[in-house]
Design a protein around this motif. Structure first.
Motif, PDB file in Angstrom:
ATOM      1  N   GLY A  59      14.580   1.735  -4.472  1.00 31.46           N
ATOM      2  CA  GLY A  59      13.137   1.606  -4.386  1.00 31.46           C
ATOM      3  C   GLY A  59      12.708   0.353  -3.657  1.00 31.46           C
ATOM      4  O   GLY A  59      13.505  -0.317  -2.986  1.00 31.46           O
ATOM      5  N   ASP A  60      11.446  -0.010  -3.806  1.00 33.40           N
ATOM      6  CA  ASP A  60      10.843  -1.160  -3.132  1.00 33.40           C
ATOM      7  C   ASP A  60      10.535  -2.244  -4.153  1.00 33.40           C
ATOM      8  O   ASP A  60       9.520  -2.181  -4.852  1.00 33.40           O
ATOM      9  N   SER A  61      11.417  -3.231  -4.244  1.00 33.28           N
ATOM     10  CA  SER A  61      11.192  -4.307  -5.209  1.00 33.28           C
ATOM     11  C   SER A  61      10.079  -5.249  -4.757  1.00 33.28           C
ATOM     12  O   SER A  61       9.449  -5.926  -5.574  1.00 33.28           O
ATOM     13  N   GLN A  62       9.810  -5.314  -3.464  1.00 30.13           N
ATOM     14  CA  GLN A  62       8.763  -6.203  -2.970  1.00 30.13           C
ATOM     15  C   GLN A  62       7.375  -5.704  -3.328  1.00 30.13           C
ATOM     16  O   GLN A  62       6.413  -6.475  -3.310  1.00 30.13           O
ATOM     17  N   GLY A  63       7.258  -4.424  -3.645  1.00 28.85           N
ATOM     18  CA  GLY A  63       5.964  -3.872  -4.020  1.00 28.85           C
ATOM     19  C   GLY A  63       5.685  -3.912  -5.509  1.00 28.85           C
ATOM     20  O   GLY A  63       4.638  -3.442  -5.955  1.00 28.85           O
ATOM     21  N   LEU A  64       6.609  -4.465  -6.302  1.00 29.39           N
ATOM     22  CA  LEU A  64       6.397  -4.532  -7.748  1.00 29.39           C
ATOM     23  C   LEU A  64       5.226  -5.442  -8.092  1.00 29.39           C
ATOM     24  O   LEU A  64       5.028  -6.484  -7.465  1.00 29.39           O
ATOM     25  N   GLN A  65       4.487  -5.040  -9.121  1.00 32.23           N
ATOM     26  CA  GLN A  65       3.373  -5.839  -9.606  1.00 32.23           C
ATOM     27  C   GLN A  65       3.541  -6.089 -11.105  1.00 32.23           C
ATOM     28  O   GLN A  65       4.160  -5.298 -11.814  1.00 32.23           O
ATOM     29  N   VAL A  66       3.003  -7.202 -11.537  1.00 36.24           N
ATOM     30  CA  VAL A  66       3.028  -7.510 -12.968  1.00 36.24           C
ATOM     31  C   VAL A  66       2.278  -6.411 -13.715  1.00 36.24           C
ATOM     32  O   VAL A  66       1.148  -6.070 -13.376  1.00 36.24           O
ATOM     33  N   GLY A  67       2.939  -5.835 -14.710  1.00 35.29           N
ATOM     34  CA  GLY A  67       2.367  -4.739 -15.474  1.00 35.29           C
ATOM     35  C   GLY A  67       2.989  -3.403 -15.148  1.00 35.29           C
ATOM     36  O   GLY A  67       2.782  -2.438 -15.894  1.00 35.29           O
ATOM     37  N   ASP A  68       3.755  -3.308 -14.052  1.00 31.24           N
ATOM     38  CA  ASP A  68       4.448  -2.055 -13.735  1.00 31.24           C
ATOM     39  C   ASP A  68       5.483  -1.743 -14.809  1.00 31.24           C
ATOM     40  O   ASP A  68       6.174  -2.639 -15.306  1.00 31.24           O
ATOM     41  N   VAL A  69       5.622  -0.467 -15.144  1.00 34.02           N
ATOM     42  CA  VAL A  69       6.616  -0.033 -16.127  1.00 34.02           C
ATOM     43  C   VAL A  69       7.998  -0.020 -15.473  1.00 34.02           C
ATOM     44  O   VAL A  69       8.175   0.471 -14.355  1.00 34.02           O
ATOM     45  N   VAL A  70       8.985  -0.594 -16.162  1.00 28.11           N
ATOM     46  CA  VAL A  70      10.367  -0.583 -15.697  1.00 28.11           C
ATOM     47  C   VAL A  70      11.278  -0.217 -16.864  1.00 28.11           C
ATOM     48  O   VAL A  70      10.932  -0.411 -18.037  1.00 28.11           O
ATOM     49  N   LEU A  71      12.458   0.308 -16.527  1.00 29.23           N
ATOM     50  CA  LEU A  71      13.454   0.685 -17.531  1.00 29.23           C
ATOM     51  C   LEU A  71      14.791   0.064 -17.169  1.00 29.23           C
ATOM     52  O   LEU A  71      15.180   0.058 -15.996  1.00 29.23           O
ATOM     53  N   ALA A  72      15.483  -0.466 -18.161  1.00 31.13           N
ATOM     54  CA  ALA A  72      16.799  -1.069 -17.960  1.00 31.13           C
ATOM     55  C   ALA A  72      17.863  -0.116 -18.484  1.00 31.13           C
ATOM     56  O   ALA A  72      17.778   0.367 -19.623  1.00 31.13           O
ATOM     57  N   ILE A  73      18.868   0.161 -17.643  1.00 31.55           N
ATOM     58  CA  ILE A  73      19.958   1.058 -18.019  1.00 31.55           C
ATOM     59  C   ILE A  73      21.268   0.274 -17.948  1.00 31.55           C
ATOM     60  O   ILE A  73      21.560  -0.358 -16.935  1.00 31.55           O
ATOM     61  N   GLY A  74      22.044   0.320 -19.010  1.00 32.20           N
ATOM     62  CA  GLY A  74      23.318  -0.387 -19.034  1.00 32.20           C
ATOM     63  C   GLY A  74      24.118  -0.030 -20.260  1.00 32.20           C
ATOM     64  O   GLY A  74      23.856   0.976 -20.931  1.00 32.20           O
ATOM     65  N   ASN A  75      25.098  -0.894 -20.557  1.00 35.86           N
ATOM     66  CA  ASN A  75      26.016  -0.659 -21.676  1.00 35.86           C
ATOM     67  C   ASN A  75      26.012  -1.872 -22.597  1.00 35.86           C
ATOM     68  O   ASN A  75      26.973  -2.633 -22.649  1.00 35.86           O
ATOM     69  N   PRO A  76      24.932  -2.101 -23.355  1.00 33.40           N
ATOM     70  CA  PRO A  76      24.855  -3.289 -24.197  1.00 33.40           C
ATOM     71  C   PRO A  76      25.850  -3.250 -25.358  1.00 33.40           C
ATOM     72  O   PRO A  76      25.957  -2.251 -26.059  1.00 33.40           O
ATOM     73  N   PHE A  77      26.572  -4.356 -25.516  1.00 30.37           N
ATOM     74  CA  PHE A  77      27.529  -4.515 -26.619  1.00 30.37           C
ATOM     75  C   PHE A  77      28.591  -3.417 -26.632  1.00 30.37           C
ATOM     76  O   PHE A  77      29.272  -3.229 -27.646  1.00 30.37           O
ATOM     77  N   GLY A  78      28.741  -2.672 -25.543  1.00 28.43           N
ATOM     78  CA  GLY A  78      29.761  -1.634 -25.481  1.00 28.43           C
ATOM     79  C   GLY A  78      29.461  -0.405 -26.308  1.00 28.43           C
ATOM     80  O   GLY A  78      30.354   0.409 -26.547  1.00 28.43           O
TER      81      GLY A  78
END
Length: 385
Positions: A173-192
């Protein structure tokens, strides 16, 4: 007979008049008028169409297959402990009775994002640093061996390569177009525990001078980022990659609502340089800068924030060869004004080695104007610019 006829005629006329009045005043409206509906007021659009989606499942389903778990292992030598390790016994026996070092297997975990279908994966450098073995596990359970294609410690980014060529990829996507208040989601493997998705908003953009990396331009988010999320994807509501989750600010070690991600625009540029030339090439002057505080400005008879004070110059470096010296104040580089030392770092890093830059400033309250040829930034030199 004449009277009878007159009476009958007058009665008939009166009856006809009464019938006409009855028909005129009491007859019901035509049937078609009764069936004409009254126009209904317009219906308000559904809440979901005006207030945003009620679910981000589509975004997650689009991005999650391209987010992998990364498992690393390295062998370290650990010195065994014994009674003879005590300084008292070493005084008499030396190292003769010390137990030999033992090999110890250290493992760690993190996350990564598949950028291309031919096996290139983007992650954090600290996830795979000094690893002897790297394995990636896809969300489908498929396991692959990976090797390091290149690293950039200055931005804490690394590129891995696997031999697979049929991998799911994420949409950038376009990270330069992000604005404060935009919804984002983090995907990963926390604590395994396995692949996990958390949601938040963009809390700030352009965060720097945090002391995390040499080059910083972080996206700040309150989406929960925990150990094991490093290197994972930060996506927008459309499932597009906008950042690489990197660090958190926490006093407890867990998420406290302040997480940082590297913008995908920066990460993509680093990756392209690594794949093209094996490393990231940046410009370098060989100076150390200091912000001009109000106290320092008063002592130098300058305006606070009007430039950067040179606090050190590397002997034989580009700045030294051009005649810059400690105590000089740089006000502009290529006519771009400077407000802090971080500005010099970013401006010079973007200049190709071999190009010249025009530097203006003051020395002993006298203006100067110099041309400096930029060199390539050496590795592992975080304090110099």
């Amino acid at each position: 007979m004449k009277r009878a006829f007159t009476y009958i005629a007058s009665s008939a006329v009166a009856g006809m008049a009464a019938a006409y009045l009855a028909v005129t005043l009491f007859t019901t409206p035509p049937q078609e008028e009764l069936l004409t509906p009254t126009p209904a007021p317009p219906m308000a659009p559904p809440m979901a169409l005006t207030q945003g989606p009620v679910s981000y499942a589509g975004a997650v389903q689009s991005a999650a297959p391209a987010v992998v778990n990364i498992f690393t292992a390295k062998v370290t030598l650990q010195r065994g402990s014994s009674l003879f390790d005590d300084p008292f016994f070493q005084r008499f026996f030396g190292d003769r009775f010390q137990s030999p070092p033992r090999k110890k297997l250290q493992t760690s975990l993190g996350s990564g994002v598949i950028i291309s279908g031919n096996g290139y994966i983007l992650t954090n450098n600290h996830v795979i640093e000094d690893a002897d073995q790297i394995r990636v596990v896809l969300s489908s359970g498929r396991t692959l061996d990976a090797r390091v294609a290149g690293v950039d410690p200055d931005t804490d980014l690394a590129v891995l390569k696997t031999d697979a060529d049929d991998l799911p990829t994420i949409t950038v996507g376009d990270s330069q177009g992000l604005q404060v208040g935009d919804v984002v989601l983090a995907i990963g493997n926390p604590f395994g525990v396995g692949q996990t998705v958390t949601m938040g908003i963009v809390s700030a953009t352009g965060r720097n001078q945090l002391g995390i990396n040499t080059f910083e331009n972080f996206i700040q988010t309150d989406a929960a980022i925990n150990p094991g999320n490093s290197g994972g994807a930060l996506i927008n509501a459309h499932g597009q990659l906008v950042g690489i989750n990197t660090a958190i600010f926490s006093k407890s070690g867990g998420s406290q609502g302040i997480g940082f991600a590297i913008p995908v625009a920066l990460a993509k540029g680093v990756m392209e340089q690594i794949l093209k030339q094996g490393r990231v090439v940046r410009g370098w002057l060989g100076i150390a800068g200091q912000d001009i505080t109000p106290e320092l400005a008063e002592s130098l008879n300058l305006k606070a924030g009007s430039g950067v004070l040179i606090s050190g110059v590397l002997e034989g470096g580009p700045a030294d060869k051009a005649g810059l010296a400690p105590g000089d104040v740089i006000s502009t580089i290529n006519n771009q004004p400077l407000t802090n030392a971080h500005d010099i770092l970013n401006l010079i890093a973007a200049v190709p080695p071999g190009d010249k830059v025009r530097i203006k400033g003051w020395r002993n309250q006298e203006p100067f104007d110099l041309q400096v040829e930029v060199s390539e930034r050496p590795l592992m030199d975080p304090r110099q610019q």
